[in-house]
Write a protein that holds these residues in place. Structure first.
Motif, PDB file in Angstrom:
ATOM      1  N   LEU A  46      45.911  34.133  45.426  1.00 11.87           N
ATOM      2  CA  LEU A  46      47.036  33.973  46.361  1.00 11.87           C
ATOM      3  C   LEU A  46      46.780  32.812  47.319  1.00 11.87           C
ATOM      4  CD1 LEU A  46      47.790  37.695  47.287  1.00 11.87           C
ATOM      5  CD2 LEU A  46      48.881  36.285  45.546  1.00 11.87           C
ATOM      6  N   ASP A  47      45.497  32.571  47.590  1.00 12.51           N
ATOM      7  CA  ASP A  47      45.148  31.489  48.514  1.00 12.51           C
ATOM      8  C   ASP A  47      45.108  30.128  47.825  1.00 12.51           C
ATOM      9  OD1 ASP A  47      42.991  32.192  46.958  1.00 12.51           O
ATOM     10  OD2 ASP A  47      41.503  32.020  48.554  1.00 12.51           O
ATOM     11  N   ASP A  48      44.989  30.144  46.493  1.00 12.51           N
ATOM     12  CA  ASP A  48      44.964  28.892  45.728  1.00 12.51           C
ATOM     13  C   ASP A  48      45.527  29.175  44.338  1.00 12.51           C
ATOM     14  OD1 ASP A  48      44.520  26.626  44.295  1.00 12.51           O
ATOM     15  OD2 ASP A  48      42.329  26.665  44.442  1.00 12.51           O
ATOM     16  N   PRO A  49      46.841  28.975  44.167  1.00 17.27           N
ATOM     17  CA  PRO A  49      47.470  29.356  42.892  1.00 17.27           C
ATOM     18  C   PRO A  49      47.123  28.442  41.717  1.00 17.27           C
ATOM     19  CG  PRO A  49      49.095  28.398  44.390  1.00 17.27           C
ATOM     20  CD  PRO A  49      47.809  28.479  45.155  1.00 17.27           C
ATOM     21  N   THR A  50      46.164  27.504  41.939  1.00 19.54           N
ATOM     22  CA  THR A  50      45.722  26.699  40.790  1.00 19.54           C
ATOM     23  C   THR A  50      44.431  27.280  40.214  1.00 19.54           C
ATOM     24  OG1 THR A  50      44.427  25.205  42.166  1.00 19.54           O
ATOM     25  CG2 THR A  50      46.732  24.597  41.787  1.00 19.54           C
ATOM     26  N   ALA A  51      43.863  28.311  40.863  1.00 18.42           N
ATOM     27  CA  ALA A  51      42.618  28.912  40.364  1.00 18.42           C
ATOM     28  C   ALA A  51      42.832  30.404  40.118  1.00 18.42           C
ATOM     29  CB  ALA A  51      41.500  28.709  41.382  1.00 18.42           C
ATOM     30  N   LYS A  52      42.191  30.911  39.052  1.00 16.77           N
ATOM     31  CA  LYS A  52      42.340  32.310  38.649  1.00 16.77           C
ATOM     32  C   LYS A  52      41.896  33.282  39.751  1.00 16.77           C
ATOM     33  CE  LYS A  52      39.124  34.085  36.167  1.00 16.77           C
ATOM     34  NZ  LYS A  52      38.100  34.565  35.229  1.00 16.77           N
ATOM     35  N   MET A  53      42.623  34.372  39.923  1.00 19.99           N
ATOM     36  CA  MET A  53      42.165  35.442  40.826  1.00 19.99           C
ATOM     37  C   MET A  53      40.870  35.997  40.239  1.00 19.99           C
ATOM     38  SD  MET A  53      44.270  38.843  42.084  1.00 19.99           S
ATOM     39  CE  MET A  53      45.547  37.994  42.979  1.00 19.99           C
ATOM     40  N   SER A  54      39.812  36.048  41.061  1.00 17.92           N
ATOM     41  CA  SER A  54      38.522  36.375  40.456  1.00 17.92           C
ATOM     42  C   SER A  54      37.759  37.428  41.255  1.00 17.92           C
ATOM     43  CB  SER A  54      37.728  35.073  40.296  1.00 17.92           C
ATOM     44  OG  SER A  54      36.544  35.111  41.030  1.00 17.92           O
ATOM     45  N   LYS A  55      37.011  38.282  40.512  1.00 17.29           N
ATOM     46  CA  LYS A  55      36.243  39.363  41.159  1.00 17.29           C
ATOM     47  C   LYS A  55      35.231  38.792  42.133  1.00 17.29           C
ATOM     48  CE  LYS A  55      35.914  43.178  37.859  1.00 17.29           C
ATOM     49  NZ  LYS A  55      35.455  42.848  36.504  1.00 17.29           N
TER      50      LYS A  55
END
Ligand code: TYM
Length: 344
Positions: free
Chosen positions: A198-207
């Motif tokens: 959500l903070d950087d929609p160019t990078a995958k949401m990650s654990k």
């Protein structure tokens, strides 16, 4: 009737296997890319779902935290809707065939195949010292999949390359040692296969980033934390609410993708839902509502399940027993084909 066995003479039901690591906080990407699909597809298939604690050891873990997170994740999968009557849920290290099969598969896997894995390259680049386990990670994953004669592996997009490697290893083994393994296929959802941060929609949401405020929606987050994270999600300076390939509009597309994956609607009908929306504030409020709608009952059920750890452990013990009944004979076949003698 035991889970997995069909009526006598019935055609074999498709076998499904998938796994999830107990390290880090489980987030909306894990839910939409994998867990929701496991839950939705569990009827009519023969399902094996695994909390892959051995995979978590490829990076350093605090032992107490890992133990706590392993139980919590099993409870979360049940809370999300996995039904022990429809699927076998177990902890990877409880079925020792996985580690043994990994060794046997190591001996037929060219090292170059492992060096090519993008996840390995990314992770190795970020670490000062790289353990052998990190490189071998996809072979353990191949062992997980191949031990169960798996047809389908429902995963998010980031695991596709690993499932393809499992298939390559199976083909190579079958050629060298005779037909032993079913060739598995990755099943990637149309929506939710790659939920972005959500903070950087160019990078995958990650654990590994899930603890950073505003990056992820963790499945057990407090509703207020979720509201705040979505309201602060990065968007753009426009006001058009539609899916787009434009990287500058990735934030809005990500929010719409989340809405689409939760509601199971088509892109067109998602866009129609927002035809009357007034700006991104409205978009974010409606996306928050569907997220809370799905996560609130999961959170509640998780708390109930965690209140009875003995029952959870019993359930996992039963799952491991059922998994061993499938993985054990397959491992014995692997050993026999490689020339090992089986104990008398
Ligand atoms: P893990 O624990 O990283 O992730 C679990 C599942 O969540 C999916 N996923 C995502 N989907 C959409 N958007 C995202 N941002 C996102 N992040 C993660 C992953 O694709 C995965 O399906 N190596 C695996 C676990 C594993 C496994 C297996 C999977 C071990 N053995 C055998 C399938 C079959 C992993 O680390 O997943």
């Amino acid at each position: 009737m035991a889970v997995g066995s069909g009526p006598p003479g019935a055609p074999r039901r498709p076998r499904v296997f998938s796994g999830i690591q107990p390290s880090g906080d489980v987030h909306l990407g894990n839910y939409l890319g994998a867990i929701k699909r496991w839950v939705d597809g569990q009827r009519d298939k023969e399902n094996y779902f695994c909390v892959v604690d051995l995979h978590s050891l490829t990076v350093p873990q605090d032992p107490e935290t890992l133990r706590r997170q392993t139980r919590s994740l099993a409870a979360l999968l049940l809370a999300a809707g996995l039904d022990p009557a429809q699927c076998t849920l177990f902890v990877q290290s409880h079925v020792t065939a996985h580690a043994e099969a990994c060794w046997l598969l190591n001996c037929v896997t060219p090292l170059g195949w492992l060096h090519r894995m993008t996840q390995y390259k990314d992770r190795a680049a970020r670490q000062e010292s790289v353990g052998a386990g990190l490189l071998d990670y996809p072979v353990l994953m191949a062992a997980d999949i191949l031990l169960y004669d798996t047809d389908e592996v429902p995963v998010g997009e980031d695991q596709q390359q690993h499932v393809e490697l499992a298939r390559d290893i199976a083909e190579r083994w079958n050629r060298l040692h005779g037909e032993t393994f079913v060739l598995p296929t990755a099943v990637i959802p149309t929506a939710g296969a790659r939920v972005m941060g959500l903070d950087d929609p160019t990078a995958k949401m990650s654990k590994s980033q899930a603890h950073v405020p505003g990056h992820a929606i963790r499945l057990l987050d407090d509703p207020d934390v979720i509201r705040r994270a979505v309201s602060r999600a990065v968007t753009d300076s426009g006001n058009e609410i539609r899916f787009s390939d434009d990287p500058a509009r990735a934030g809005v597309t990500n929010l719409l993708g989340i809405y689409q994956a939760i509601t199971d609607k088509s892109e067109r009908s998602v866009q129609a839902d927002f035809a009357d929306a007034r700006g991104y504030g409205d978009l974010k409020r409606r996306v928050t509502d569907v997220i809370l709608g799905v996560l609130a009952p999961i959170r509640e059920r998780h708390a109930e399940l965690m209140a009875d750890p003995a029952e959870l452990d019993r359930l996992l013990a039963r799952g491991a027993e059922r998994a061993r009944a499938v993985a054990g004979p397959k491992l014995a076949e692997m050993k026999q084909r490689m020339g090992l003698i089986l104990p008398a």
